[in-house]
Design a protein around this motif. Structure first.
Motif, PDB file in Angstrom:
ATOM      1  N   ARG A 149       0.830  -1.210   0.000  1.00 12.57           N
ATOM      2  CA  ARG A 149       0.000   0.000   0.000  1.00 12.57           C
ATOM      3  C   ARG A 149       0.863   1.258   0.000  1.00 12.57           C
ATOM      4  O   ARG A 149       0.521   2.255  -0.633  1.00 12.57           O
ATOM      5  N   TYR A 150       1.988   1.205   0.721  1.00 18.42           N
ATOM      6  CA  TYR A 150       2.832   2.399   0.859  1.00 18.42           C
ATOM      7  C   TYR A 150       4.125   2.325   0.044  1.00 18.42           C
ATOM      8  O   TYR A 150       5.026   3.137   0.246  1.00 18.42           O
ATOM      9  N   GLY A 151       4.197   1.364  -0.874  1.00 17.99           N
ATOM     10  CA  GLY A 151       5.340   1.291  -1.779  1.00 17.99           C
ATOM     11  C   GLY A 151       6.655   0.968  -1.101  1.00 17.99           C
ATOM     12  O   GLY A 151       7.716   1.460  -1.508  1.00 17.99           O
ATOM     13  N   ILE A 152       6.610   0.117  -0.081  1.00 13.71           N
ATOM     14  CA  ILE A 152       7.823  -0.253   0.650  1.00 13.71           C
ATOM     15  C   ILE A 152       8.316  -1.609   0.149  1.00 13.71           C
ATOM     16  O   ILE A 152       7.554  -2.584   0.093  1.00 13.71           O
ATOM     17  N   GLU A 153       9.577  -1.671  -0.209  1.00  9.81           N
ATOM     18  CA  GLU A 153      10.162  -2.929  -0.665  1.00  9.81           C
ATOM     19  C   GLU A 153      10.376  -3.850   0.534  1.00  9.81           C
ATOM     20  O   GLU A 153      10.903  -3.444   1.562  1.00  9.81           O
ATOM     21  N   VAL A 154       9.963  -5.105   0.388  1.00 12.12           N
ATOM     22  CA  VAL A 154      10.075  -6.072   1.485  1.00 12.12           C
ATOM     23  C   VAL A 154      11.225  -7.029   1.205  1.00 12.12           C
ATOM     24  O   VAL A 154      11.254  -7.700   0.167  1.00 12.12           O
ATOM     25  N   ARG A 155      12.176  -7.076   2.147  1.00 13.56           N
ATOM     26  CA  ARG A 155      13.299  -8.013   2.051  1.00 13.56           C
ATOM     27  C   ARG A 155      13.070  -9.109   3.083  1.00 13.56           C
ATOM     28  O   ARG A 155      12.836  -8.839   4.260  1.00 13.56           O
ATOM     29  N   GLU A 156      13.164 -10.344   2.640  1.00 12.78           N
ATOM     30  CA  GLU A 156      12.886 -11.470   3.527  1.00 12.78           C
ATOM     31  C   GLU A 156      14.088 -12.396   3.665  1.00 12.78           C
ATOM     32  O   GLU A 156      14.875 -12.554   2.741  1.00 12.78           O
ATOM     33  N   LYS A 157      14.187 -12.991   4.858  1.00 15.58           N
ATOM     34  CA  LYS A 157      15.157 -14.054   5.059  1.00 15.58           C
ATOM     35  C   LYS A 157      14.546 -15.360   4.567  1.00 15.58           C
ATOM     36  O   LYS A 157      13.334 -15.490   4.443  1.00 15.58           O
ATOM     37  N   GLU A 158      15.375 -16.335   4.300  1.00 17.03           N
ATOM     38  CA  GLU A 158      14.898 -17.614   3.785  1.00 17.03           C
ATOM     39  C   GLU A 158      14.059 -18.327   4.845  1.00 17.03           C
ATOM     40  O   GLU A 158      14.435 -18.426   6.010  1.00 17.03           O
ATOM     41  N   LEU A 159      12.878 -18.815   4.421  1.00 15.14           N
ATOM     42  CA  LEU A 159      11.987 -19.519   5.336  1.00 15.14           C
ATOM     43  C   LEU A 159      12.266 -21.015   5.281  1.00 15.14           C
ATOM     44  O   LEU A 159      12.818 -21.526   4.312  1.00 15.14           O
ATOM     45  N   THR A 160      11.858 -21.703   6.329  1.00 15.78           N
ATOM     46  CA  THR A 160      11.950 -23.159   6.310  1.00 15.78           C
ATOM     47  C   THR A 160      10.919 -23.694   5.321  1.00 15.78           C
ATOM     48  O   THR A 160       9.927 -23.016   5.005  1.00 15.78           O
ATOM     49  N   PRO A 161      11.120 -24.919   4.811  1.00 17.13           N
ATOM     50  CA  PRO A 161      10.145 -25.482   3.852  1.00 17.13           C
ATOM     51  C   PRO A 161       8.721 -25.495   4.392  1.00 17.13           C
ATOM     52  O   PRO A 161       7.773 -25.212   3.664  1.00 17.13           O
TER      53      PRO A 161
END
Length: 657
Positions: free
Chosen positions: A89-101
């Motif tokens: 909604r606010y144009g923020i880029e989301v960086r994620e760490k690797e999730l478990t399967p």
């Protein structure tokens, strides 16, 4: 997992009034906003949004949180998914760490279904606009038969599914979408003979169904064949992301207009909604061919209390549809009815009129539900006393659904006038119907209202903590009380009488010193996270400096957010009466309350913990397999705990006195 820096940026950008305002009609009241709660059915607004604190709280059902946890609760999504919705909604880029399967599978199944539906909507739209079959069949239907403009077609995302039985399914597989999601969304069906896929909506014009936040949850497909053996409409089945009883077609496009005009128009089908939108009347939704449900009515109730139902002039199902009026009344909403001239339906009627003409017709012809029922049913009852009695019973049944006693009284009087019957007879009949149908629900509502009144009615201050927690309080209740003191008053000071001297004390310092003395942490995980977060901030800022509320309201654990909102708002509806001050009634100050409450809370908590440890030691002593050394050690420990218990008992006695 989303990194903390990004989470902080999302929380900083989130405007809770804008986000919640997309789902309910918020009305300003002082510095806050109010609405009827979207999470439970209520007639009087008890849902409060505080823009300054960035939180919401319902004083009816107790739910509370911030903008992100609201989306989690309302959209039934995970914490990361809710963060992504706000970020988008606010144009923020989301960086994620690797999730478990396992985390990835759990989080992605719903998202995969949404992604597939979005792809399918684009696919159907492209096929309508760019393929010869789509243009010759689908576009001809929309433009020529329904009079829709290209702008309207694009706005509602209309499309066409190829006539070849499995083309869409094969194209989806080729695009990388999985068979399991094609089946679970209902876009594809499996042949029993060989397990191959074929398109549920083949050779149909397509109507995407958006949920309240604009995501595509389902589709409706209309055949253009005249073969009566083929169902006219085919709809998506129930799925993980779609429940037909909880969705209203067109609500995503209509919600702002409904809020602005403070009433919603209810029609039957997709094209009814679309044609009225195109004509300029946008506060229109449809039940999409299904019977109106309580969930759909409550969905509308978030935006307005007023519903106008439009019936076709030649509709054979009007009598059957009257059940929907009773359901609307039962939810405490106001309902009016418009009957179109034969042989019009909302679609054809809207296509031949301007917005001004449509609105004027609705204003001039809408009737109160009682007058509508009387007019409709009296035609069948003329000259027949048995039918007239049945009609009166039908009208009484509707009046009995109305929860507001004043409205019921007004309608009873009007019904008595229209039907020429004694008002007292109607009063007793309505009362009998309500007793038979509502049962204990009215009692529950009465208790809830009385509880609300007691909260709002000022009462003489007293040492309420002693009364609340002294008599057999659980450890959890005491942990909650200590957390509340930290969050609301941790930076405050009070004077505590020690012997003959008055000692200046800080709330947080007293609590943490006492907890450190016994090396204590909280057993409840949410309360302990609050304690730990406060302690960390307190050690950095020092005594007497207020720890910002956002540390807890925007905590990485959404449960901590919700608990913090509850603690911070638990006494917000109590305001001492100005009358007390004029009559010189003493109103206890925060410092006076803290001087009694904080020492007693800590002492009671430590007493409870000690008692628990004593019970554990006693249980261990009953173990026949204990060695002599272990038994000696436990006995010594028990003696130490008992001495501590006596000390705490003396301390508590002094505090009470």
């Amino acid at each position: 997992m989303i990194d903390r820096e990004t989470v902080d940026r999302i929380y900083a950008a989130a405007n809770i009034v804008d986000i919640i305002g997309d789902y309910v009609t918020l009305k300003r009241k002082g510095v806050n906003y109010q609405a009827c709660c979207p999470f439970h059915n209520e007639k009087t607004p008890s849902f409060v949004v505080s823009p300054s604190k960035g939180v919401y709280k319902c004083f009816g059902c107790g739910k509370g949180g911030n903008a992100v946890t609201f989306l989690m609760e309302h959209e039934n999504v995970t914490y990361p998914e809710a963060l992504k919705m706000v970020a988008k909604r606010y144009g923020i880029e989301v960086r994620e760490k690797e999730l478990t399967p396992e985390e990835e599978r759990r989080n992605n199944d719903r998202e995969s279904m949404f992604a597939l539906n979005s792809w399918a909507a684009d696919y159907f739209a492209r096929y309508l606009h760019h393929e010869s079959e789509g243009m010759s069949v689908g576009m001809t239907y929309f433009r020529r038969q329904r009079g829709m403009t290209d702008a309207t077609i694009e706005k509602f995302g209309l499309g066409f599914c190829p006539a070849k039985g499995d083309k869409m399914s094969q194209d989806a597989l080729a695009a990388g979408y999985k068979e399991e999601f094609l089946v679970s969304t209902g876009l594809s069906l499996k042949r029993e003979s060989d397990g191959s896929l074929f398109d549920r909506f083949h050779d149909r014009v397509m109507f995407p169904v958006h949920n309240i936040s604009g995501r595509i949850v389902a589709f409706g497909g209309r055949t253009l064949r005249t073969d009566k053996k083929v169902a006219k409409y085919q709809n998506s089945p129930e799925s993980e992301i779609y429940s037909k009883k909880r969705e209203l077609y067109g609500l995503y496009f209509a919600k702002k207009a409904i809020q602005q005009q403070d009433f919603a128009i209810l029609v039957e089908g997709y094209t009814d909604v679309i044609s009225m939108h195109q004509a300029g009347v946008e506060n229109v939704v449809a039940s999409s061919g299904t019977s109106l449900t309580t969930e759909q009515i409550r969905l509308l109730n978030r935006f307005t209390k007023n519903i106008t139902v439009i019936y076709d002039g030649d509709s054979a199902g009007i009598h059957a549809s009257l059940r929907g009026i009773d359901m609307i009344l039962k939810e405490g909403m106001n309902v009016r009815v418009v009957l179109l001239p034969e042989p019009e339906d909302p679609d054809s009627f809207a296509r031949s009129r301007t917005a001004a003409e449509l609105q004027e017709y609705i204003r001039a012809n809408e009737q109160d539900f009682l007058a509508f029922k009387a007019r409709l049913l009296l035609e069948d009852a003329q000259g027949d006393p048995i039918k007239k009695a049945s009609l009166i019973g039908d009208m009484v049944q509707s009046i009995a659904q109305i929860p507001d006693s004043i409205q019921r009284a007004v309608y009873i009087k009007e019904c008595a006038r229209i039907m020429e019957i004694d008002e007292q007879i109607l009063i007793s009949e309505v009362a009998r119907k309500r007793l038979a149908t509502t049962g204990d629900r009215e009692t529950d509502e009465f208790v809830r209202r009385q509880t609300t009144l007691r909260r709002e009615t000022p009462r003489e201050p007293e040492v309420e903590f002693v009364q609340r927690v002294e008599a057999g309080s659980s450890t959890g209740a005491l942990e909650r009380e200590l957390c509340k003191y930290l969050l609301k008053y941790g930076h405050c000071s009070f004077d505590f009488k020690e012997g003959r001297n008055m000692v200046a004390c800080n709330v947080a310092e007293v609590i943490f010193d006492e907890l450190a003395d016994g090396d204590l942490t909280f057993r409840n995980p949410q309360y302990d996270k609050i304690r730990a977060a406060y302690l960390e901030q307190w050690q950095q800022t020092g005594v007497g400096i207020e720890v910002p509320a956002h540390v807890f309201l925007n905590h990485v654990d959404p449960e901590v957010c919700n608990v913090s909102v509850d603690l911070l708002t638990s006494d917000d509806n109590y305001v001492p009466s100005e009358l007390w001050r004029r009559k010189e009634v003493h109103v206890e100050s925060d410092a006076e309350m803290l001087a009694v409450g904080v020492p007693k809370a800590v002492a009671l908590y430590k007493t409870k913990v000690i008692e628990g440890l004593i019970r554990e030691c006693q249980e261990r002593l009953s173990d026949e397999n204990l060695t002599e050394d272990e038994e000696c050690e436990i006995t010594q420990r028990l003696a130490t705990l008992n001495r501590a218990k006596v000390t705490m008992a003396k301390k508590l006695q002094r505090l009470i006195l």
